[in-house]
Enzyme design. Structure first.
Site, PDB file in Angstrom:
ATOM      1  N   GLU A  64       0.821  -1.202   0.000  1.00 29.51           N
ATOM      2  CA  GLU A  64       0.000   0.000   0.000  1.00 29.51           C
ATOM      3  C   GLU A  64       0.860   1.259   0.000  1.00 29.51           C
ATOM      4  O   GLU A  64       0.473   2.282  -0.565  1.00 29.51           O
ATOM      5  CB  GLU A  64      -0.928  -0.005   1.216  1.00 29.51           C
ATOM      6  CG  GLU A  64      -2.031  -1.044   1.162  1.00 29.51           C
ATOM      7  CD  GLU A  64      -1.544  -2.430   1.556  1.00 29.51           C
ATOM      8  OE1 GLU A  64      -0.391  -2.555   2.013  1.00 29.51           O
ATOM      9  OE2 GLU A  64      -2.316  -3.390   1.408  1.00 29.51           O
ATOM     10  N   GLY A 518     -12.302  30.387  38.519  1.00 31.02           N
ATOM     11  CA  GLY A 518     -12.010  31.822  38.424  1.00 31.02           C
ATOM     12  C   GLY A 518     -10.840  32.262  39.266  1.00 31.02           C
ATOM     13  O   GLY A 518     -10.843  33.379  39.810  1.00 31.02           O
ATOM     14  N   THR A 520      -7.746  33.053  38.352  1.00 31.88           N
ATOM     15  CA  THR A 520      -6.928  34.136  37.792  1.00 31.88           C
ATOM     16  C   THR A 520      -7.538  35.518  38.048  1.00 31.88           C
ATOM     17  O   THR A 520      -6.861  36.405  38.573  1.00 31.88           O
ATOM     18  CB  THR A 520      -6.699  33.898  36.281  1.00 31.88           C
ATOM     19  OG1 THR A 520      -6.039  32.638  36.109  1.00 31.88           O
ATOM     20  CG2 THR A 520      -5.835  34.997  35.691  1.00 31.88           C
TER      21      THR A 520
END
Length: 835
Positions: A64, A518, A520
């Site tokens: 192939e 949340g 950051t």
């Protein structure tokens, strides 16, 4: 039926483990094959193709790969800017691909078609199109391609009689696989008829011819041919008989024919290329038993100029070129009921070819050459002897066959070009359909293993047999993990593990769940408040996904940035840009970065961003964030769930801060308060919301992150596309809805995803087709967007939504507690006006 297939696949892998162990010792490269087949690829192996809209071509083995080689050249010509990846199954195919395919950006082993494994690799790479060569159809892999709306096109398609009978046993699985393929480019009309018998719609089937007619890697000049003959010790010969791809039972027949040839041509030579290299010693024994001297190609490479009767070709990938030295060629697998091998490689050299009557795997090619007297078919040993001797004795007849062979090859070239053109047309038709593009993008939230896995472990309920098995295994590991966490924490409490103490006030900020609370923006709010109280504050971040590696990394000294987002990691970079006069440092050991901050920046307060589990450092205050939208995950510990440690460990917190309370479901806040009271009645409980501040155009955001931007009220009624790669995308989307925007589509990528230019181009194209007024992303996404997007000057604006944390219920008690504790430790300061 799929369930039975999966059970059988798992059992087969288990049963052949001993075979794998033996082959890993005997076969060079087999260990690497198994590693990659299980999804463990070498570092950077996928860098050029993963998530880059590549063309994925899959070819099982050497044969192939030969057919694939000219295809890749044409695909590169037709799609010059699109990455191309080739996958194989066998080690010989892998070596061959690396040797002859130079235009591929990546060559890998194909994953085992096990539940979740094949799909996870497909999700990881997420190609533009998948192209199986010949008949490489795998149920689990194609099922995932169907779910992800990745188009599949069969190229150089070939179906044998045996395959037709075998595939029919798959029933519903066969229907699903055939239904996944958008185009069938078949080698011949026979193959086209077969694939239609299996259920392929006639309008999707076309005949392109065999791409092996186009292969050029075997092209050999006169000088190269002479060199091969010399290296193989065949210089002094009266003709060379070459038997390629022979199987057990055929070598005896070939040796009988060679014996007959030697009666008249004493200096004739024989080259045998066994199909399985592991049979080399067996074939050598047969040659010696027949009375001939014999050597191998590898021995001749070490010690040339041996003049033996027979040479065994025991190397991988050379047969295509070595066919050039044969005067008469027998192609094996055809005098036994194997089905034969492809005759196009010797035909490319214009050889006189003999095959057996078992050529059912290559009916069309065999018929083409046989009908034009370019190939001789024999039925047994007697006929093989007769025809071989005849071709040696009658050079004129042999030359007529050679000329006709070359004529056939030249007349049938062009299949690769046809396939490339059909691929272009198929993709244009598929990708121009808005429904297809929308379906493909709507599956982004599950088209990678990370997001699929997070969705699975985060669910309250688990559906599906395989999912239950996975969850059961993960639950066992979660119990082990809990034990280790508790053991480690106990070690710190009793003094077995030592904690370091910094000469400043230390505040940890973290959570007991994975992502999305949340941290950051809360760290930003807290640092700004402490700075405005008059204290010198620094943020110590671990630098998650930072490219910088070292002991202490200075993202910002409080005056200017020293790292890019890629170097620092997106969270640390965002904090640094938002906080003037607040140094931001990264490093795995917060005790080290903290001491550096004290020595060089005079730090009085250190905030450990995501530091609730960083027990190596003593802290003066622990602030625990609890997401009011996704309360305590699904209640299970990693890896079964999303809890980092048991909920009971709330007991360590001084402050429990509920985030996003404005988006919480009814009763969630009360449940959190009751849980906190149960485990930590002394903790101060505070509520907060993430309040949108403004929408900043992406170009302006890069220049001035603190800019005023566009007032949030101006986005009311705007049709937008929401794009995010964050821990809790639902919260982001809820915020946009609360602002009155009309979300036409929401595209979710894995947390911390690095966007490519191609992905952003696709997003723009989809937004234009849907009539969106704007594309909205988060600040965390903005640092991951390529700079080229800004320079491109898009028709549709891209806005970054900027949010700030605002403390609600409990804020006064929290502020007084924080101010009093800092003053007690560091002395009172004159509070500055909030900025």
């Amino acid at each position: 039926m799929q369930f039975l297939y999966n059970i059988a696949a798992i059992l087969v892998v288990i049963l052949i483990i001993p075979v794998f162990m033996v082959r890993s010792v005997r076969e060079k490269g087999f260990v690497e094959r198994i590693r990659q087949s299980l999804g463990f690829f070498p570092a950077h192996a996928l860098d050029k193709v993963a998530k880059k809209h590549c063309i994925w071509v899959h070819a099982a083995s050497v044969g192939e790969i030969v057919a694939t080689s000219p295809l890749i050249k044409e695909f590169r010509r037709e799609f010059p800017k699109t990455p191309i990846m080739v996958s194989v199954v066998t080690t010989s195919g892998y070596e061959m691909a690396n040797r002859i395919i130079k235009d591929a950006d990546a060559i890998i082993y194909f994953p085992l078609d096990l539940p979740f494994l094949a799909g996870s690799v497909l999700r990881r790479i997420h190609p533009r199109v998948f192209l199986p060569v010949e008949t490489e159809l795998w149920p689990n892999f194609l099922k995932t391609a169907r779910q992800m709306h990745i188009p599949v096109m069969m190229v150089n398609g070939r179906i044998s009689d045996r395959s037709v009978k075998q595939y029919k046993h798959l029933r519903s699985i066969l229907s699903d696989m055939i239904g996944t393929v958008k185009k069938f480019a078949m080698q011949s009309q026979i193959d086209a008829d077969y694939i239609m018998r299996l259920g392929a719609p006639p309008e999707l089937v076309t005949v392109t011819g065999n791409t092996k007619f186009d292969q050029t890697y075997t092209d050999v000049s006169a000088e190269e041919k002479a060199k091969i003959i010399a290296e193989m010790g065949l210089t002094d010969n009266e003709g060379i008989f070459l038997a390629g791809s022979t199987h057990r039972g055929e070598e005896d027949l070939v040796l009988a024919a060679f014996t007959a040839v030697r009666h008249k041509h004493a200096r004739a030579k024989l080259v045998i290329a066994p199909r399985e290299l592991l049979r080399t010693q067996e074939v050598i024994h047969l040659c010696k038993k027949a009375g001939f001297t014999v050597t191998t190609r590898t021995k001749l490479q070490q010690q040339a100029s041996q003049d033996e009767d027979i040479v065994i070709l025991d190397t991988i990938g050379e047969l295509g070129k070595v066919y050039s030295v044969g005067d008469v060629v027998y192609v094996g697998g055809s005098l036994i009921p194997h089905g034969g091998h492809n005759i196009l490689e010797p035909a490319a050299h214009g050889k006189a070819i003999i095959v057996g009557h078992h050529m059912f795997n290559f009916k069309d090619t065999h018929a083409l050459f046989k009908n034009r007297d370019a190939c001789i078919t024999v039925n047994d040993e007697k006929e093989l002897i007769e025809e071989t001797v005849r071709l040696f004795d009658d050079p004129d007849h042999r030359h007529r066959m050679e000329a006709e062979t070359l004529a056939i090859v030249n007349e049938n070239k062009g299949a690769s070009r046809k396939s490339a053109v059909i691929l272009r047309e198929t993709l244009e038709e598929y990708e121009s359909d808005p429904e297809n593009r929308q379906l493909a993008r709507s599956t982004q939230k599950i088209d990678n293993f990370q997001t699929y896995f997070i969705d699975l472990v985060h669910s309250k309920e688990v559906n599906g047999f395989c999912a239950h098995i996975i969850m059961a295994v993960l639950y066992v590991f979660s119990r082990i993990y809990v034990g280790l966490v508790n053991l480690k924490l106990a070690g710190y409490r009793i003094g077995l593990f030592k904690q370091r103490r910094l000469g400043c006030y230390v505040i940890s900020l973290g959570n007991v769940t994975v992502g999305g609370t949340g941290k950051t923006p809360t760290a930003q709010r807290l640092a700004a408040d402490i700075r405005n109280m008059g204290y010198r504050v620094v943020i110590l971040n671990r630098g998650y996904r930072a490219k910088w590696h070292g002991e202490v990394g200075i993202v910002s000294d409080g005056q200017r940035l020293h790292m890019s987002a890629a170097e620092a990691g997106d969270e640390a970079f965002m904090l640094a840009k938002h906080l003037p006069n607040v140094p931001v440092l990264i490093g795995a050991e917060r005790a080290v970065t903290g001491q550096y901050a004290i020595d060089h920046f005079g730090a009085e307060v250190a905030i450990l961003d995501d530091g609730y589990q960083h027990w190596q450092l003593e802290r003066d205050m622990d602030i625990l964030l609890i997401d009011a939208v996704n309360v305590f995950g699904n209640g299970y510990i990693l890896p079964r769930g999303t809890l980092r440690e048991p909920v009971s460990h709330i007991s360590r917190a001084d402050v429990c801060l509920m985030t996003k309370v404005d988006q919480a479901a009814a009763g969630s806040c009360e449940y959190i308060r009751e849980t906190v009271k149960r485990y930590n009645p002394a903790a101060t409980v505070v509520e907060s919301i993430h309040q949108p501040r403004c929408f900043v155009p992406l170009a302006d955001w890069y220049v001035d992150i603190a800019g005023e931007g566009i007032d949030v009220s101006r986005m009311r009624g705007k049709k937008i596309m929401a794009v995010s790669a964050i821990g809790n995308p639902a919260s982001f989307e809820q915020t946009l809805s609360d602002l009155g925007t009309v979300i036409l589509e929401s595209l979710r990528y894995p947390d911390h995803h690095d966007y490519t230019m191609q992905e952003m181009s696709d997003i723009l194209h989809q937004a234009k087709n849907m009539g969106a007024d704007a594309i909205v992303i988060t600040e965390k996404d903005a640092v991951k967007v390529p700079a080229e997007v800004i320079q491109a000057g898009w028709d549709i604006p891209v806005y970054v939504i900027c949010v700030e944390v605002t403390f609600q219920t409990g804020r006064d008690a929290f502020r007084h507690m924080l101010k009093d504790r800092l003053a007690e430790r560091l002395g009172p300061r004159e509070t500055k006006q909030n900025k």
